[in-house]
Design a protein around this motif. Structure first.
Motif, PDB file in Angstrom:
ATOM      1  N   GLU A 148       2.483  46.634   4.658  1.00  0.00           N
ATOM      2  CA  GLU A 148       2.912  47.937   4.151  1.00  0.00           C
ATOM      3  C   GLU A 148       4.404  48.014   3.855  1.00  0.00           C
ATOM      4  OE1 GLU A 148       1.608  51.161   6.672  1.00  0.00           O
ATOM      5  OE2 GLU A 148      -0.037  51.569   5.283  1.00  0.00           O
ATOM      6  N   LYS A 149       5.210  47.305   4.641  1.00  0.00           N
ATOM      7  CA  LYS A 149       6.663  47.423   4.472  1.00  0.00           C
ATOM      8  C   LYS A 149       7.168  46.475   3.381  1.00  0.00           C
ATOM      9  CE  LYS A 149       7.585  49.168   9.087  1.00  0.00           C
ATOM     10  NZ  LYS A 149       8.354  49.031  10.338  1.00  0.00           N
ATOM     11  N   LYS A 150       7.984  47.018   2.491  1.00  0.00           N
ATOM     12  CA  LYS A 150       8.419  46.274   1.307  1.00  0.00           C
ATOM     13  C   LYS A 150       9.162  44.995   1.646  1.00  0.00           C
ATOM     14  CE  LYS A 150       8.674  50.285  -1.767  1.00  0.00           C
ATOM     15  NZ  LYS A 150       9.540  51.147  -2.609  1.00  0.00           N
ATOM     16  N   ASN A 151       9.997  45.029   2.691  1.00  0.00           N
ATOM     17  CA  ASN A 151      10.791  43.833   3.020  1.00  0.00           C
ATOM     18  C   ASN A 151       9.921  42.664   3.482  1.00  0.00           C
ATOM     19  OD1 ASN A 151      10.307  45.503   5.306  1.00  0.00           O
ATOM     20  ND2 ASN A 151      11.744  44.289   6.511  1.00  0.00           N
ATOM     21  N   TYR A 152       8.694  42.959   3.974  1.00  0.00           N
ATOM     22  CA  TYR A 152       7.778  41.887   4.361  1.00  0.00           C
ATOM     23  C   TYR A 152       6.870  41.465   3.203  1.00  0.00           C
ATOM     24  CZ  TYR A 152       9.048  43.071   9.187  1.00  0.00           C
ATOM     25  OH  TYR A 152       9.726  43.305  10.347  1.00  0.00           O
ATOM     26  N   LEU A 153       6.540  42.411   2.337  1.00  0.00           N
ATOM     27  CA  LEU A 153       5.588  42.145   1.261  1.00  0.00           C
ATOM     28  C   LEU A 153       6.012  40.966   0.384  1.00  0.00           C
ATOM     29  CD1 LEU A 153       4.391  45.645   0.017  1.00  0.00           C
ATOM     30  CD2 LEU A 153       2.995  43.822   0.972  1.00  0.00           C
ATOM     31  N   LYS A 154       7.302  40.903   0.089  1.00  0.00           N
ATOM     32  CA  LYS A 154       7.793  39.829  -0.783  1.00  0.00           C
ATOM     33  C   LYS A 154       7.541  38.454  -0.175  1.00  0.00           C
ATOM     34  CE  LYS A 154      11.436  42.562  -2.995  1.00  0.00           C
ATOM     35  NZ  LYS A 154      12.909  42.706  -3.185  1.00  0.00           N
TER      36      LYS A 154
ATOM     37  N   GLU B 150       3.345  37.987  -0.329  1.00  0.00           N
ATOM     38  CA  GLU B 150       2.496  38.370  -1.461  1.00  0.00           C
ATOM     39  C   GLU B 150       1.783  37.170  -2.085  1.00  0.00           C
ATOM     40  OE1 GLU B 150       6.226  38.661  -4.639  1.00  0.00           O
ATOM     41  OE2 GLU B 150       5.094  40.448  -4.078  1.00  0.00           O
TER      42      GLU B 150
ATOM     43  N   THR C  44      -6.105  48.949   4.355  1.00  0.00           N
ATOM     44  CA  THR C  44      -4.855  48.367   3.842  1.00  0.00           C
ATOM     45  C   THR C  44      -4.922  46.844   3.871  1.00  0.00           C
ATOM     46  OG1 THR C  44      -3.614  50.276   4.655  1.00  0.00           O
ATOM     47  CG2 THR C  44      -2.355  48.294   4.163  1.00  0.00           C
TER      48      THR C  44
END
Length: 946
Positions: A347-353, A356, A381
């Motif tokens: 969910e958190k953008k800094n981890y998604l990268k 992905e 999710t």
């Protein structure tokens, strides 16, 4: 029709095994065994071994204990050829398990401490990997189990230790057949029946052989379904329902991307099942990672530890979300994490990268206790982020329409999220198989309410008003009840208990009543508690959900004043009591210290250092302790919450733990019946719950009648001359003990309800223990009594010890002559009725006859006895050293080391204490004999004296 003899049973089995694909081979002794091993290893590896090369093989095979040999079996064996080139020998083909060499033989004779002849042996590539011991129809199956234990001591270690490679033992009397792993620490309770996929037991020997001993299936069980438990250094084998569950998951992954869930009742070993599923999935090239997901921090750590117990270093538990993200990206094949961290990662953008790129990887998620937190946004999710994920859930209490509560995402049942149930093993199955215990439920507390005219009292069970239920009068009465009955419920504190209550405020009241009564000297129980000081620790509606424990507590309360501040202050005070009790330094001042406190409490409950753990919600799910047998309940529970809480008590352990005790101070009978019906079937109540007290009185009466037909009086036991007569008495009295063990847990138990007085029962028990002592002395004699189990753990009495006897001796010395005869008989009965005092019986009686006449009064008894014991101990030690040719100084060091660390000395320790070093064959007889004598010496003169 005559009973089928053991020989006929054996002959028929061997014929059947040959028909199944095992090749018949004749092996009479160690020489035949070694010659066959050489030829089979050569055949399996496509090689010819010289005599020198085969000697190297035997040297390597003969190293280590059973656990280490299990590792050797699964590795390549490296030896050097006569040309000094390396040769790698495969002992067992694990990848293609059907491609091994299978043989059957019988009546192999091996000489160790004594000469033993084994019934039926199944060899794989020449190594004995399955051993079958048979008893004729009508004999107890347990006798075959005890016989294997005897072989463990006497001869399995002989013949180059080849029989220590046995992976699976099978015992049968024709009609009942069980299997178990080669683990000498297991009790008979850890032996299992095989079953079909619908959990129907396969007990007849011929049907068991067809289902289990077919070469490919047998080899699959050995190669895939035995787990090497690294921390305990023992072998564990899966039970049939665990096997079918793992097979179903593996099949699902191999053939589809569909989800699925496993419904295995609480206490049936889901962690071992999920570990084995994860371990086999790791071998599949198409699976990128396996992520094992739990929904509480305590289970995260606990599950990681358990996985690493099974396979050291197999799991690197995630401490935080950043570490989880890193593990997802690296080459970690198996990850254990919490659903909260996994949700953060996607969910958190800094981890998604960072993750992905994993969206299209084949990742298998295994959810533990899947009836809990993932019913909502988190589950969706994760499912939506990992496009090629495959999800499997494990639960003992699924969510159905009946026990489903709506949340912001609507109603979610287990089937809605995980699709098909791949295998079921419900509580009735587990109780029927003996894999969990039945519950003994007592409802305590009835309240009277006056009617409108105030003329008569109406007895009401269902009063549940806050004022009444939380009143000081009621709480104190329940506290007094628990203090009065706790010893009975827990077999004199051999086991521990959990006490769950409705709210933090009520818990505080209970704790303070227990504390004050201990200060007043009214009990000596160790009481501990833990709770969150957040609102979720209150019992709002008892829907069945038990809220998850929260450990991320702030350094300061969120409310400066009010309930949260008050409960935190109280918790800090209670932790201070705990710190004083155990010499710790825990606190609520930061989440780390608080969590360490939580972990420490769990460990001390398991070690029986805490008698009663007071909780609201914590420890009611996910906590496993075989030493916990009782739950006191002053809390509304329903459906899965009720079954989960009650199931803390019903893990199998030994004969003493005959049931899980539930003491309800609220009327939960209807809720209990509903929960049992939901999680088993409509007829399940009688299977899951113990019979009423009155029924066990009748069972005891029948068992007593059976015994009295054989031995109408205590003196009649002396007239039992043949082993067969003695065996029948032992079995009859043992049945009395078993029933008495169950009766003793009822709060209203009294000898007045039995057709035998307590003194008569103790007299018979003394005779029973005398027989045990005689058989132990005559252990070299071949007898049907060698393998009978006396189940001595059922008759230990913790309150009786040497100190207690000395107090009685002091009274004896100060009594009048006419009273002394009765008192001496009482002392003799007590000594005769406790197995731990049996070794000291002769000593105490000689002390009475030789030393006590010279004492002035009872005050001199203790000191005189200790002096007497010291002199006797010196003489016994000297006699032992002289009779066995031991160096007194070295042997004394061996004894001292054992007394310090409690670990049996190594064979080398005993051998080094011998003045003359024996040859190898002599050593194998001498060392076990000296060890037996050493333990007798310690039990007689040292253990339990102070």
């Amino acid at each position: 029709m005559n009973k089928q003899s053991e020989q006929a049973l054996e002959d028929n089995l061997v014929k059947q095994l040959v028909a199944l694909g095992h090749k018949r081979v004749t092996i009479k002794d160690e020489a035949d065994l070694l010659a066959n091993l050489k030829s089979q290893l050569e055949k399996h590896n496509g090689i010819k071994l010289s005599d020198n090369e085969f000697k190297q093989v035997l040297v390597k095979l003969n190293s280590g204990n059973v656990f280490e040999k299990a590792h050797i079996l699964r590795d390549k064996l490296l030896i050097k050829s006569d040309n000094d080139d390396p040769i790698y020998l495969e002992l067992l083909n694990q990848e293609h398990w059907c491609k091994n060499q299978f043989q059957v033989t019988n009546q192999v004779t091996i000489e160790g401490s004594y000469k033993n002849r084994y019934d039926v042996t199944l060899l794989v590539n020449g190594l004995p990997l399955v051993q079958i011991e048979l008893k004729r129809r009508g004999l107890e199956l347990k006798e075959a189990f005890n016989q294997i234990n005897r072989y463990q001591k006497h001869s399995f270690w002989s013949a180059h230790g080849l029989f220590q490679y046995v992976q699976i033992f099978i015992i049968s009397n024709g009609v009942n057949t069980k299997y178990f792993s080669n683990n000498k620490f297991e009790s008979f309770k850890q032996t299992f029946y095989w079953a079909n996929e619908e959990n129907k037991l396969i007990t007849q020997l011929d049907r068991f052989a067809e289902a289990f001993l077919e070469p490919c299936h047998m080899a699959k069980m050995i190669t895939k379904y035995i787990v090497l438990h690294e921390s305990n250094k023992v072998l564990m084998i899966l039970r049939p329902y665990q096997y079918y569950a793992v097979e179903a998951i593996i099949e699902r992954v191999k053939k589809s991307h569909k989800f699925g869930y496993i419904w295995h009742t609480t206490g049936s070993g889901k962690t071992l099942t999920s570990f084995k599923a994860a371990q086999i999935l790791m071998e599949l090239p198409k699976v990128y990672k396996i992520v094992f997901v739990v929904d509480r921090k305590d289970l995260d750590v606990q599950t990681s530890e358990e996985f690493n117990h099974f396979s050291e270093g197999s799991v690197d538990a995630t401490d935080n979300t950043s570490k989880l993200v890193k593990q997802l990206a690296d080459d970690s094949k198996l990850i254990v994490t919490t659903i909260q961290k996994l949700n953060n990662a996607v969910e958190k953008k800094n981890y998604l990268k960072q993750i992905e790129h994993l969206q299209d990887k084949r990742i298998v998620f295994i959810f533990d206790e899947c009836h809990r937190s993932q019913f909502g946004k988190t589950h969706n999710t994760i499912k939506n982020f990992f496009h090629k994920s495959q999800m499997f859930g494990f639960t003992g209490t699924p969510i159905f329409e009946q026990n489903c509560t709506a949340n912001e995402f609507g109603k979610r049942t287990t089937a809605m999220l995980f699709e098909e149930c791949l295998h079921k093993y419900v509580i009735t199955d587990a109780i029927g198989d003996g894999n969990v215990l039945k519950f003994s439920i007592e409802y305590v507390g009835r309240y009277k309410q006056k009617n409108d005219s105030n003329e008569i009292d109406i007895e009401v069970e269902d009063i549940d008003t806050k004022e009444l239920m939380e009143s000081d009068v009621r709480v104190e009465k329940i506290t007094d009840y628990i203090i009065a009955h706790h010893a009975r419920k827990t077999h004199n504190k051999k086991f521990t208990a959990v006490f769950c209550v409705s709210s933090v405020d009520v818990l505080i009241k209970y704790y303070e009543f227990f504390k004050h009564k201990k200060e007043e000297g009214k009990h000596d129980l160790n009481i501990a508690t833990i709770f969150s000081y957040q609102a979720n620790e209150d019992d709002k509606d008892a829907t069945g959900n038990i809220p998850d424990a929260e450990f991320d507590v702030a350094a300061e309360p969120q409310e400066a004043y009010g309930k949260s501040a008050h409960s935190r202050d109280k918790l800090e005070e209670f932790i201070a009591d705990y710190n004083e009790m155990f010499g710790c330094k825990y606190s609520t001042k930061d989440s780390k210290l608080f969590y360490q406190y939580y972990e420490n409490i769990g460990k001390r409950v398991k070690r029986k250092e805490i008698d009663i753990l007071l909780v609201v919600n914590m420890f009611l799910t996910g906590f496993d302790s075989k030493n916990l047998n009782t739950i006191y309940v002053d809390k509304n529970l329903k459906y899965h919450g009720l079954i989960q809480a009650f199931s803390r008590t019903n893990r199998i352990l030994n004969e003493t733990k005959s049931q899980g005790n539930v003491v309800c101070f609220r009327n939960l009978k209807k809720d209990t019946d509903n929960a049992i019906e939901l999680f088993s079937n409509k007829e399940a109540k009688e299977i899951i719950l113990l019979k009423p007290y009155e029924d066990y009185i009748k069972i005891f009466a029948q068992a007593l009648d059976n015994m009295l037909k054989m031995t109408p009086t205590v003196d009649c036991v002396n007239e039992l001359k043949t082993d067969r007569e003695r065996l029948e008495f032992i079995k009859a009295f043992r049945e009395l003990i078993r029933t008495k063990n169950v009766l003793g847990a009822f709060a209203n138990f009294s000898y007045d309800d039995l057709a035998i007085s307590e003194q008569e029962f103790e007299d018979y028990k003394g005779k029973y223990l005398d027989l045990h002592r005689e058989i132990k002395v005559e252990k070299e004699k071949v007898s049907i009594l060698n393998d009978i189990d006396f189940e001595l753990e059922l008759i230990h009495r913790d309150e009786i010890n040497v100190a207690y006897i000395l107090n009685l001796l002091a009274q004896l010395k100060d009594s009048s002559e006419e009273k002394q005869k009765a008192q001496r008989k009482q002392i003799s009965n007590i000594i005769g009725g406790d197995p731990r005092l049996h070794s000291k019986r002769e000593l105490i009686e000689r002390f009475i006859d030789e030393a006590m006449p010279h004492l002035k009064d009872g005050n001199e008894v203790k000191e005189a006895f200790m002096n007497f014991i010291n002199e006797e101990q010196k003489g016994a030690f000297k006699a032992l050293c002289e009779s066995e040719g031991l160096d007194a100084s070295k042997f004394e060091q061996t004894v001292a080391k054992y007394l310090y660390d409690g670990i049996n000395p190594l064979n080398d320790d005993i051998a080094n204490a011998l003045i003359e070093k024996p040859k190898l064959l002599e050593r194998r007889k001498i060392v076990p004999r000296v060890l037996d004598k050493m333990m007798d010496y310690i039990n007689t003169y040292i253990n339990g004296i102070e």
